[in-house]
Design an enzyme around this catalytic site. Structure first.
Site, short mmCIF file in Angstrom:
data_model
loop_
_atom_site.label_atom_id
_atom_site.label_comp_id
_atom_site.label_asym_id
_atom_site.label_seq_id
_atom_site.Cartn_x
_atom_site.Cartn_y
_atom_site.Cartn_z
N THR A 158 0.78 -1.24 0.00
CA THR A 158 0.00 0.00 0.00
C THR A 158 0.82 1.30 0.00
O THR A 158 1.92 1.36 0.55
CB THR A 158 -0.96 -0.01 1.21
N ASP A 189 -8.68 -2.87 3.51
CA ASP A 189 -9.07 -1.63 4.19
C ASP A 189 -8.87 -0.36 3.36
O ASP A 189 -9.47 0.68 3.64
CB ASP A 189 -8.21 -1.46 5.45
N1 GLY Z 1 -3.90 -2.65 3.31
C1 GLY Z 1 -4.05 -3.33 2.10
C2 GLY Z 1 -5.00 -4.42 2.15
O1 GLY Z 1 -5.16 -5.09 3.17
O2 GLY Z 1 -5.62 -4.68 1.16
#
Ligand code: GLY
Length: 300
Positions: A158, A189
């Site tokens: 991310t 998330d």
């Molecule tokens: N934070 C990236 C995901 O869990 O998709």
């Protein structure tokens, strides 16, 4: 007039040979966002500009260079939020879109504001955003890791950005390729308001990174912002948010945080986290892949 921008390139393990690329990528992203802010651009414009740089850099798990899912394909999630109006836009599980953060920003003025898969791709194409073949976003390194079922050493995770503009408005954005080998169609998330990002009109704004299944139940971005209450320094608030996550769920995560004074904070419980920031008063951007006593923001 205080301007501020902070970016992250993911909470992850960064091997020695990738440190320079992570720092260079964060620096380029900070510079792109900072150029927008200093020319009078909005926080949302700066966030988009910075994240586009990270999305185009194979070092990071977002768009080009994204980790591959169970079917060996790239699926992307992104969202953006602006604090003054609480405007937001999000897309998830999109393919063949070069800059998901730009699709998220474009959709901020629309209703519905959260589109997934083919609907999001259609929206992007109809609005003239940059499309490509879905294969074009598969970087060589990611393909070899997937094809040869190599152990993933630098666990990708991310990218995100938070900015404060000349009008005192904050915005946050996050973009990701998800988790390595994730089931096709899984959404974490990053595009979920409150968990992967949040921007508040009074307190601050936050972008997170890490295991989505752990971040969502602790609503990590909003949790970090709530810790700013009582004029707490963002660096302390960021650490408290990560401590909250650690006390409630298992998993690695990180967050970057700005308050309305343009003070910066960042924290993580992974081995490393790529991070860079620039604020009025600094003579040049600061970039890191680790937080140590010498690289922590001064609490004032
Ligand atoms: N934070 C990236 C995901 O869990 O998709």
């Amino acid at each position: 007039m205080t301007l501020a921008i902070i970016v992250h390139g993911g909470a992850k393990t960064i091997s020695e040979d990738k440190v320079a690329a992570n720092k260079a990528g964060c620096l380029a992203a900070v510079e792109a966002g900072w150029a927008v802010l200093t020319k009078g651009g909005t926080a949302a414009e700066a966030v988009e500009a910075a994240i586009r740089v990270l999305e185009a850099d194979q070092t990071f798990n977002a768009s080009l260079g994204a980790t591959l899912n169970s079917e060996g394909e790239v699926e992307l999630d992104a969202a953006i939020m602006e604090g003054a109006t609480l405007g937001w836009g999000a897309v998830a599980a999109v393919q063949g879109v070069r800059h998901p953060i730009s699709v998220a920003r474009k959709i901020m003025d629309e209703k519905p504001r959260f589109l997934v898969a083919r609907s999001a791709e259609r929206f992007a194409a109809e609005n003239g955003l940059e499309m490509c073949k879905k294969e074009d976003l598969i970087a060589d390194e990611q393909w070899h890791e997937w094809k040869e079922e190599q152990e993933v050493l630098d666990r990708p995770n991310t990218v995100g950005c938070v900015a404060l503009d000349a009008n005192g408005i904050l915005a946050a954005g996050t973009s990701t390729g998800g988790t390595t080998g994730q089931l096709a169609g899984r959404v974490g998330d990053s595009a979920v308001i409150g968990s992967g990002l949040y921007a508040d009109g009074k307190l601050g704004a936050c972008s997170t990174t890490g295991d989505g299944e752990s971040i969502i139940p602790v609503v990590l971005a909003k949790t970090a912002i709530d810790f700013l209450n009582g004029d707490r320094h963002p660096d302390e608030a960021a650490q408290m948010a990560i401590n909250t996550l650690k006390s409630k769920v298992k998993g690695e995560a990180g967050c970057i945080l700005l308050d309305h004074q343009g003070r910066v904070g960042w924290a993580y419980n992974s081995q490393d986290m790529a991070c860079g920031y620039m604020t009025t008063g600094q003579d040049k951007p600061a970039v890191f892949t680790k937080k140590e006593a010498s690289t922590a923001p001064v609490l004032v």
